[in-house]
Design an enzyme around this catalytic site. Structure first.
Site, mmCIF file in Angstrom:
data_model
loop_
_atom_site.group_PDB
_atom_site.id
_atom_site.type_symbol
_atom_site.label_atom_id
_atom_site.label_comp_id
_atom_site.label_asym_id
_atom_site.label_seq_id
_atom_site.Cartn_x
_atom_site.Cartn_y
_atom_site.Cartn_z
ATOM 1 N N CYS A 29 0.821 -1.218 0.000
ATOM 2 C CA CYS A 29 0.000 0.000 0.000
ATOM 3 C C CYS A 29 0.853 1.266 0.000
ATOM 4 C CB CYS A 29 -0.925 0.014 1.218
ATOM 5 S SG CYS A 29 -2.143 -1.286 1.175
ATOM 6 N N CYS A 68 0.237 9.845 7.240
ATOM 7 C CA CYS A 68 1.482 9.400 7.884
ATOM 8 C C CYS A 68 1.373 9.519 9.400
ATOM 9 C CB CYS A 68 2.664 10.233 7.392
ATOM 10 S SG CYS A 68 2.931 10.077 5.630
#
Ligand code: FES
Length: 276
Positions: free
Chosen positions: A35, A106
């Protein structure tokens, strides 16, 4: 090209706590290389005090993923497990002075790896959202995760969900499902927006600008060796000067924009910053 803060650049170029702690007491994995982003967090825990005494990371990802993972390790060290669990993805982003919105996933990855590591230490199953209905096949994102991230971060659009989880950012087939989930969440509960006074007197506006600079802006700049001085307020024009390490910094334009954005968000949408 993303606009990164000085702190993101610092934590990307000189990341702290890379690797794996020796004989870890807890390991948390999140994401997958397929991913595009993956993070392994390992922790050394004092079993008597439940304090995290060391934390390291290994990550596969972009500059923001490396900086967020490194920031996470700095944030958790010295905290008890309960205190560490209070850290949100927003805390990680704020520690870095902000992340580009397209890179917020993130910070979410860091928070998820932390939950996985603590679950691993306690011997309990890893966070339940990983087992829910799969919505985005491209990025392996479940309905539970979309709900959780939307509520925690007050997200109302599919694009925001993509920024925070990547879901919807591939083939796009899941975007209709994501939209339906968001409708379901926010038709029941309106997203909480940061309080912003509708109409301010001049005196109140000046006081609020001073307060926001002291509380929301100055600490972040001082943490990086910089500072800000409020020179004048004339109507909607706010005159400032950057000081310390911020003086002459190549990223000073980004900092000034960030100050303007923050004051527009929390004081008034028509504020214009003039830097001396
Ligand atoms: S299934 Fe979500 S982007 Fe492809």
């Amino acid at each position: 090209m993303w606009e990164y803060t000085d702190k993101v650049r610092e934590f990307f170029l000189n990341p702290k706590n890379i690797g794996e702690v020796e004989h870890p007491d807890a390991v948390g994995d999140f994401g997958s290389i397929v991913c595009g982003d993956a993070l392994r967090l390992s922790l050394k825990i004092d079993k008597e005090t439940n304090k995290i005494i060391d934390a390291k990371f290994q990550t596969f990802g972009c500059a923001s993923a490396i900086a967020s993972s490194s920031a996470l390790t700095e944030l958790v060290k010295g905290r008890t497990l309960d205190e560490a669990l209070q850290i949100t993805n927003q805390d990680i982003a704020e520690f870095l002075g902000g992340l580009p919105k397209e890179k917020m996933h993130c910070s979410v990855m860091g928070r998820e790896a932390l939950e996985a590591a603590i679950a691993n230490y306690k011997g309990i199953p890893i966070p339940v959202e990983e087992e829910g209905r799969l919505i985005c096949k491209c990025f392996d994102v479940t309905e539970e995760k979309i709900r959780k991230v939307a509520i925690e971060n007050h997200l109302t659009t599919v694009d925001e969900i993509t920024d925070f989880t990547k879901a919807g950012g591939g083939c796009g087939e899941c975007r209709t499902d994501i939209e339906a989930i968001l409708r379901d969440i926010w038709s029941v509960k309106a997203p909480e927006q940061p309080a912003k006074p509708k109409k301010l007197t001049n005196l109140r506006k000046i006081a609020l600008i001073q307060e926001i600079i002291e509380r929301e802006i100055r600490p972040g700049l001082q943490a990086d060796g910089g500072d800000i001085e409020l020179i004048d307020i004339d109507g909607n024009k706010v005159v400032i000067a950057l000081r310390g390490m911020c003086t002459g910094c190549v990223m000073s334009g980004v900092t000034i924009n960030g100050v303007q954005e923050k004051l527009r968000e929390l004081v008034s949408e028509d504020i214009v910053i003039e830097a001396q």
